[in-house]
Enzyme design. Structure first.
Site, mmCIF file in Angstrom:
data_model
loop_
_atom_site.group_PDB
_atom_site.id
_atom_site.type_symbol
_atom_site.label_atom_id
_atom_site.label_comp_id
_atom_site.label_asym_id
_atom_site.label_seq_id
_atom_site.Cartn_x
_atom_site.Cartn_y
_atom_site.Cartn_z
ATOM 1 N N SER A 1 0.803 -1.224 0.000
ATOM 2 C CA SER A 1 0.000 0.000 0.000
ATOM 3 C C SER A 1 0.836 1.275 0.000
ATOM 4 O O SER A 1 0.323 2.361 -0.214
ATOM 5 C CB SER A 1 -0.942 -0.002 1.215
ATOM 6 N N LYS B 1 1.664 4.102 7.181
ATOM 7 C CA LYS B 1 0.852 4.963 6.307
ATOM 8 C C LYS B 1 1.365 6.399 6.422
ATOM 9 O O LYS B 1 2.153 6.728 7.301
ATOM 10 C CB LYS B 1 -0.622 4.932 6.753
#
Lengths: 145, 426
Positions: A62, A99
């Site tokens: 991701s 993230k």
């Protein structure tokens, strides 16, 4: 091309090399001795706060557009306070996730760097703790991609 | 105001270490077990709230653990040691002098002007940097600092984990409500002697007559009384006391009857103990070997022999010590017993610098050189638990053995092994 007979290396002197380490007892001192510095230690550059620095292994895709790939090692400095747009390791849903931390208009998001993943909004009902700020990414040059 | 002290204590330290690296443990009851997974030696607040007692044997708590989803871990001293070093390093930056009292406790000699606000700042910083929650007690003496720490921990909701007993207007009230056995260095026996003298609470001791206490309890009791009155008698001990002896022993995972297996286990203990000697520049003058059967099994035949021998010359050589220990083992070993534990004690010790070899001592230089090479390689390529080079008598690596410790629920070495790093999902 024809290969000539190899020329035997002429052995004129015997140089006694120490097996482990040790000083050379005789001879002229090297002119570089006065200018010797100690070797560079990568830790010095990368680990600014040793007590607060941890290494974390990456799993998943991701964050590929931020240059973070599976198998990479993240250098996480827990002494740094998370600021908008920093890459962080966070605890969410009983797991660690890496993230991009976003704080805008009073809202907090964890954003992926891969169009296939949606940003995670951290609302009142969602427990999230920033575990530490990623200060460096260690990526092996020969690994994919 | 003269220099003051703080006692910094990591809360539920082993459980807290596990929690730093495992997000699934947040707000879940957690316990950590002793060597060989025998007893519960660390409990998270949630586990304490369930009524799981400190030191309880695991099997007695099995039902409570199952019904409440308690997460159970074998002890991982590699991890706890690393986390402890991080906390202690931060404390050394905060205070000019530090006495590391145990793996999770340290006394600080405080700089001038260090009070509750500074302690709160330190607590916050240690928590943020390492993930380990600590409590800090401050006082004019070590005994007061320890007492303050107890209050900080017991009433975390009010104190926020930090308490300065010198600045508290209700200090006497607090001491009046605290029994003497809560004091640092006062055990059950001393507490009952104090009660016999009409001294029940800490305040009673503080306001007792020093001469009377000295007469009845000696200098230790008087020192305690003075410390409670803010007169510092106990110094900070920054250097670890010279080691008087080294003991290496472990309980076996399952009972051992066979001499060869005992020899192998003992060789491993000697290897660890002699490495420790070399690390601290010490030599052993005497070796003692002991065996134990399981005292908790009265139905089994009991045998607890120990035998020692003085060495011809003090040594830290693994080969010499193994040979001596091996001979001792053969002399005390009896067939037909189910042994629970084997161990070696090296004591008394002398410092290698101070030791003068006698005229007829044969210094085993060869063996010292071999030890140095083996230690170097093991330090660089292995770990104390998993050395890459071992003596043949220590047995082959990684073959599961009856004598090896049980540690089936050990967490990964998150901070010391590249193959066991915590994983983050991207």
């Amino acid at each position: 091309m024809k290969v000539e007979r190899p020329i035997p290396l002429e052995r004129r002197t015997k140089l006694p090399l120490p097996l482990y380490s040790g000083r050379v007892e005789a001879g002229f001192p090297s002119p570089a001795d006065d200018h010797m510095e100690r070797m560079l230690d990568l830790n010095e550059e990368i680990v600014r706060h040793p007590a607060a620095t941890f290494f974390v292994r990456v799993q998943g895709h991701s964050m590929k557009d931020a240059g973070i790939h599976p198998g990479d090692i993240l250098v996480v400095d827990r002494s740094l306070a998370p600021a908008d747009r920093q890459i962080v390791v966070a605890m969410i849903d009983g797991e660690f996730t890496v993230k991009r931390f976003r704080r805008s208009k009073g809202k907090i998001f964890l954003e992926a760097e891969n169009p296939d993943f949606k940003p995670i909004e951290i609302g009142e009902d969602r427990d999230m703790t920033v575990w530490g700020v990623v200060s460096y990414i260690i990526h092996k040059a020969s690994s994919q991609p | 105001m003269t220099a003051r002290f703080a006692l910094v204590d990591c809360n539920n330290f082993f459980c807290s270490c596990e929690r730093v690296f495992d997000p699934s443990l947040a707000e879940v009851p957690v316990v950590v077990l002793s060597n060989n997974d025998g007893c519960i030696i660390s409990r998270s607040d949630e586990a304490k709230a369930l009524g799981i007692p400190m030191g309880a044997p695991l099997h007695e708590q099995a039902r409570r653990i199952r019904e409440n989803g308690v997460r159970v871990f074998s002890s991982n001293y590699t991890l706890y040691g690393d986390m402890s070093a991080r906390v202690m390093a931060m404390l050394r930056e905060a205070a000019p002098s530090v006495e590391v009292y145990s793996i999770d406790e340290a006394f600080l000699g405080l700089p001038a002007g260090f009070g509750e606000a500074e302690a709160k700042g330190l607590r916050e910083r240690v928590l943020r940097w390492t993930g380990i929650p600590v409590c800090i007690g401050i006082g004019a003496t070590k005994v007061l600092a320890k007492l303050a720490n107890r209050h900080a921990k017991k009433n975390k909701a009010q104190t926020g984990g930090v308490f300065d007993i010198d600045r508290c207007p209700f200090a006497d009230l607090l001491m009046g409500n605290t029994p003497c056995d809560a004091l640092w260095g006062v055990g059950k026996r001393l507490a009952s002697r104090l009660r016999g003298l009409g001294v029940g609470s800490v305040l009673d001791l503080k306001s007792a007559d020093p001469a009377a206490i000295r007469k009845r309890l000696g200098v230790v009791g008087e020192r305690m009384l003075r410390e409670l009155n803010g007169i510092s008698c106990l110094e900070l001990e920054e250097l670890p006391p010279q080691r008087k002896g080294v003991i290496a022993s472990r309980s076996f995972g399952s009972p051992v009857e066979d001499l060869d297996q005992l020899r192998e286990a003992l060789a491993n203990h000697v290897a660890r103990a002699s490495l420790k000697l070399r690390k601290f520049g010490l030599l052993a003058t005497r070796v003692q070997v002991f065996l134990c059967t399981n005292r908790l099994r009265p139905d089994e035949r009991q045998y607890h022999p120990a035998l020692g021998v003085s060495l011809p010359s003090p040594t830290a050589s693994t080969a010499d010590l193994m040979a001596a220990a091996g001979r001792l083992l053969e002399r005390i070993y009896r067939r037909g017993y189910r042994y629970k534990k084997a161990g070696v004690m090296l004591a008394p010790l002398v410092s290698a610098d101070e030791y003068q070899p006698g005229l007829f001592d044969a210094p085993s230089r060869e063996s010292a050189a071999v030890d140095k090479i083996v230690d170097d390689i093991n330090r660089r390529m292995g770990s104390p638990r998993n050395p890459v080079i071992k003596r043949a008598s220590q047995g082959a690596a990684r073959s599961p053995k009856g004598w090896q410790m049980r540690s089936g629920r050990r967490s990964p070495n998150y901070t010391t092994d590249w193959h066991e790093l915590p994983v983050a999902k991207a």
